[in-house]
Each structure stands twice: as structure tokens, then as C-alpha cells.
Design an enzyme around this catalytic site. Structure first.
Site, PDB file in Angstrom:
ATOM      1  N   MET A 138      56.375  46.159  33.814  1.00  0.00           N
ATOM      2  CA  MET A 138      55.189  46.684  33.124  1.00  0.00           C
ATOM      3  C   MET A 138      53.915  46.057  33.678  1.00  0.00           C
ATOM      4  O   MET A 138      52.980  45.794  32.936  1.00  0.00           O
ATOM      5  CB  MET A 138      55.291  46.438  31.604  1.00  0.00           C
ATOM      6  CG  MET A 138      56.451  47.189  30.968  1.00  0.00           C
ATOM      7  SD  MET A 138      56.580  46.921  29.200  1.00  0.00           S
ATOM      8  CE  MET A 138      57.903  45.741  29.123  1.00  0.00           C
ATOM      9  N   LYS A 169      58.956  55.833  24.270  1.00  0.00           N
ATOM     10  CA  LYS A 169      57.694  55.103  24.226  1.00  0.00           C
ATOM     11  C   LYS A 169      57.235  54.901  25.657  1.00  0.00           C
ATOM     12  O   LYS A 169      57.916  54.298  26.436  1.00  0.00           O
ATOM     13  CB  LYS A 169      57.880  53.716  23.587  1.00  0.00           C
ATOM     14  CG  LYS A 169      58.058  53.748  22.101  1.00  0.00           C
ATOM     15  CD  LYS A 169      58.078  52.358  21.547  1.00  0.00           C
ATOM     16  CE  LYS A 169      59.332  51.648  21.978  1.00  0.00           C
ATOM     17  NZ  LYS A 169      59.473  50.313  21.449  1.00  0.00           N
ATOM     18  N   ASP A 229      65.104  56.759  25.281  1.00  0.00           N
ATOM     19  CA  ASP A 229      63.734  56.399  25.644  1.00  0.00           C
ATOM     20  C   ASP A 229      63.163  57.325  26.707  1.00  0.00           C
ATOM     21  O   ASP A 229      63.898  57.961  27.447  1.00  0.00           O
ATOM     22  CB  ASP A 229      63.720  54.985  26.235  1.00  0.00           C
ATOM     23  CG  ASP A 229      63.678  53.927  25.157  1.00  0.00           C
ATOM     24  OD1 ASP A 229      63.404  54.273  24.003  1.00  0.00           O
ATOM     25  OD2 ASP A 229      63.927  52.757  25.496  1.00  0.00           O
TER      26      ASP A 229
HETATM   27  N1  SAH Z   1      65.043  47.548  30.243  1.00  0.00           N
HETATM   28  C1  SAH Z   1      64.365  47.970  31.466  1.00  0.00           C
HETATM   29  C2  SAH Z   1      62.920  47.527  31.478  1.00  0.00           C
HETATM   30  C3  SAH Z   1      62.073  48.145  30.396  1.00  0.00           C
HETATM   31  S1  SAH Z   1      60.393  47.697  30.552  1.00  0.00           S
HETATM   32  C4  SAH Z   1      65.124  47.436  32.673  1.00  0.00           C
HETATM   33  O1  SAH Z   1      66.016  46.599  32.523  1.00  0.00           O
HETATM   34  O2  SAH Z   1      64.818  47.873  33.791  1.00  0.00           O
HETATM   35  C5  SAH Z   1      59.750  49.071  31.453  1.00  0.00           C
HETATM   36  C6  SAH Z   1      59.334  48.629  32.843  1.00  0.00           C
HETATM   37  O3  SAH Z   1      60.472  48.515  33.677  1.00  0.00           O
HETATM   38  C7  SAH Z   1      58.424  49.586  33.565  1.00  0.00           C
HETATM   39  O4  SAH Z   1      57.079  49.429  33.182  1.00  0.00           O
HETATM   40  C8  SAH Z   1      58.638  49.166  35.001  1.00  0.00           C
HETATM   41  O5  SAH Z   1      57.952  47.967  35.288  1.00  0.00           O
HETATM   42  C9  SAH Z   1      60.117  48.839  34.992  1.00  0.00           C
HETATM   43  N2  SAH Z   1      60.940  49.976  35.423  1.00  0.00           N
HETATM   44  C10 SAH Z   1      61.833  50.667  34.698  1.00  0.00           C
HETATM   45  N3  SAH Z   1      62.431  51.615  35.453  1.00  0.00           N
HETATM   46  C11 SAH Z   1      61.893  51.502  36.691  1.00  0.00           C
HETATM   47  C12 SAH Z   1      62.098  52.185  37.922  1.00  0.00           C
HETATM   48  N4  SAH Z   1      62.979  53.174  38.051  1.00  0.00           N
HETATM   49  N5  SAH Z   1      61.361  51.784  38.994  1.00  0.00           N
HETATM   50  C13 SAH Z   1      60.489  50.775  38.911  1.00  0.00           C
HETATM   51  N6  SAH Z   1      60.250  50.110  37.773  1.00  0.00           N
HETATM   52  C14 SAH Z   1      60.936  50.464  36.685  1.00  0.00           C
END
Ligand code: SAH
Length: 262
Positions: free
Chosen positions: A173, A59, A37
Site C-alpha cells: 500500500m 475495499k 475483496d
Molecule cells: N494480503 C495481501 C496484502 C493486502 S494489502 C497480500 O498478502 O498480498 C494490499 C496491498 O498489497 C496493495 O496496496 C499492494 O501494495 C499489494 N498488492 C496486492 N496484490 C498485489 C499485486 N498483484 N501486485 C502488486 N501489489 C499487490
């Protein structure tokens, strides 16, 4: 470690390659192809051996390079061709990662699929802030919620349940919907001065980090958000960070967010 024709859903963690599990790293070494991703950190991608084929299927909101059905099909086809497949996803694959679609697509074809968990963004954001997501007596509940809305449409969330003063709300998100989240939670009864933390690029140390109040979140979000992924944490557990920030500032005249960890 990966049989031919098998698929592994692997959590890449929040970005810092040191937060990848040892198991995830072993799986990357054992793969013949890695579908990844856009949110997977560059430092993690750098750990994939040069001999392993990499397929970006990223995405990011607004820029869908491959739709979910296409990704499902690519995984199935690779497995059927006898590849050792890793599907690498940001954070934990089982949290807002569309994992179910991929699991079902594989199972429908009789393809074995297994999961390696990862550190989710909420945990990484709390760690960056130096606070706990739960707080004895004050935050007894931790809720993970996604505030992704299509084209600014109203979010279909149960705000009265989410507006729980005894909970920490981790909003994934939530960048575009920050103003709506603030407005709806206050309307549902959460105090306007509830502390809120906002962390961009958690674990990577190069994004905005700030603590504000729920009613000021829309302004803070407008000022602070860039195009980096961001986590919004809401609740009394953030209070400790707010207090810590004030204490540190009065002592040294500098915000603790100015200190970078190495
Ligand atoms: N599976 C992922 C989440 C995917 S949804 C998890 O467990 O973290 C994607 C969202 O995750 C982003 O829009 C943001 O809100 C958050 N996110 C992912 N990586 C991040 C990071 N390094 N710092 C802050 N928010 C993050």
C-alpha cells in the site's frame, strides 16, 4: 471440507489463478457463500462454482464499500445461519488483511474459524522480477511494512529501524506514500542509490515494472503508477535485477520487462 456454520479465511494469492493453492480451490468448491475483496483477481473469482453465492465486500483505498465492522457482522450472521463461509482475501489473509478483526468477531460468537494461507504480493513481485527477496550476506532480513496513510498524513513508522542496508523492505500500500518513503528512508541513513523495484499487478503481467534508485523513487512512482495495486521492494537484493536489466538491454537493446511470460 467446510462444516455448516464454519468460516474459512482463504488467501486468493496475488491475482493469477494458477497461484491459488489447491486447498483454496477445494474450499471455494465446498463453500455456500464467498465474501471477497476488491483485490481478488477475476481469474480466481471465475473458479467459484455458479451455485455458490458471491458477496463483494471490497475495499480499495478511498472507495470503502463496506466498513470492517459490517464485514465482521456479515461473516458472523452467515455462519449463524448455517452457511459454509469462505472469506476470500487477496494474497495471504494474515498479511495486512484485517484478519484479526474477523477472527475475533467469529471467536467472540463461538464460531469456528480457520485459515488457508496464500501467496503474498511481495513473493509474486519478486517472482515477476526474477529475483530473490533475500540475498546471502547482503539482505539477511525481510521486512513487510504497510505505508498506508490516511489522507496523506505522516506515516507513523520507525524509519531508523526500517533504513537497514542489510534488509529487503517490502512496502505494501505504498503508492501514495512513495515520496515520503523515499525521503524518510534517506533521512534515516539509507543510501540514496539503494535499488528499488516497483511492480504493479504482480503475477498478472499487465502492470508497470521498473527498477530505480531510492532517491528517484518519487519521480518513477509519479510516472509509472496507475490505479493497479503496486508493490515497492527496496534493498540490495534488487541490485541483481538492476544489473540484469542493464545486461539484457546492452545485449538486445530491449528491457526484459518487455518480455511477457505466458
Ligand atoms: N494480503 C495481501 C496484502 C493486502 S494489502 C497480500 O498478502 O498480498 C494490499 C496491498 O498489497 C496493495 O496496496 C499492494 O501494495 C499489494 N498488492 C496486492 N496484490 C498485489 C499485486 N498483484 N501486485 C502488486 N501489489 C499487490
Amino acid at each position: 471440507m467446510i462444516a455448516r456454520g464454519e468460516v474459512w479465511l482463504v488467501g486468493a494469492g496475488p491475482g493469477d489463478p494458477d497461484l491459488l493453492t489447491r486447498k483454496a480451490e477445494r474450499l471455494l468448491n465446498a463453500a455456500s457463500v464467498v465474501f471477497y475483496d476488491a483485490l481478488v483477481g477475476q481469474g480466481v473469482l471465475d473458479l467459484i462454482p455458479a451455485t455458490v453465492r458471491r458477496e463483494p465486500v471490497g475495499k480499495r483505498s478511498g472507495r470503502h464499500s463496506k466498513d470492517q465492522a459490517t464485514i465482521d457482522r456479515l461473516l458472523v450472521e452467515a455462519a449463524m445461519a448455517g452457511e459454509r463461509v469462505v472469506r476470500l482475501k487477496g494474497g495471504d489473509p494474515a498479511i495486512f488483511g484485517r484478519a484479526t478483526e474477523e477472527i475475533e468477531a467469529c471467536r467472540a460468537e463461538g464460531i469456528p474459524i480457520r485459515i488457508c494461507p496464500g501467496i503474498t504480493a511481495a513473493s509474486a513481485a519478486a517472482a515477476d522480477l526474477g529475483i530473490s527477496l533475500t540475498l546471502r550476506g547482503l539482505a539477511r532480513k525481510l521486512t513487510f511494512v504497510t505505508a498506508h496513510s490516511r489522507n496523506g498524513a505522516a506515516l507513523d513508522l520507525d524509519w531508523s529501524t526500517l533504513a537497514d542496508p542489510q534488509a529487503t523492505l517490502a512496502v505494501y500500500m505504498g503508492k501514495e506514500a512513495a515520496a515520503m518513503v523515499s525521503r524518510e528512508l534517506i533521512a534515516a541513513g539509507l543510501p540514496a542509490d539503494t535499488p528499488v523495484a516497483l511492480v504493479e499487478n504482480a503475477s498478472l503481467g499487465d502492470g508497470n515494472r521498473l527498477v530505480t534508485r531510492l532517491d528517484l523513487l518519487p519521480i518513477a512512482a509519479k510516472a509509472a503508477f496507475t490505479d493497479k495495486p503496486a508493490m515497492i521492494l527496496i534493498g540490495q537484493a534488487m541490485r541483481l535485477r538492476a544489473t540484469a536489466a542493464l545486461t539484457a538491454r546492452s545485449r538486445s537493446n530491449a528491457s526484459p520487462t518487455d518480455h511477457k511470460l505466458h
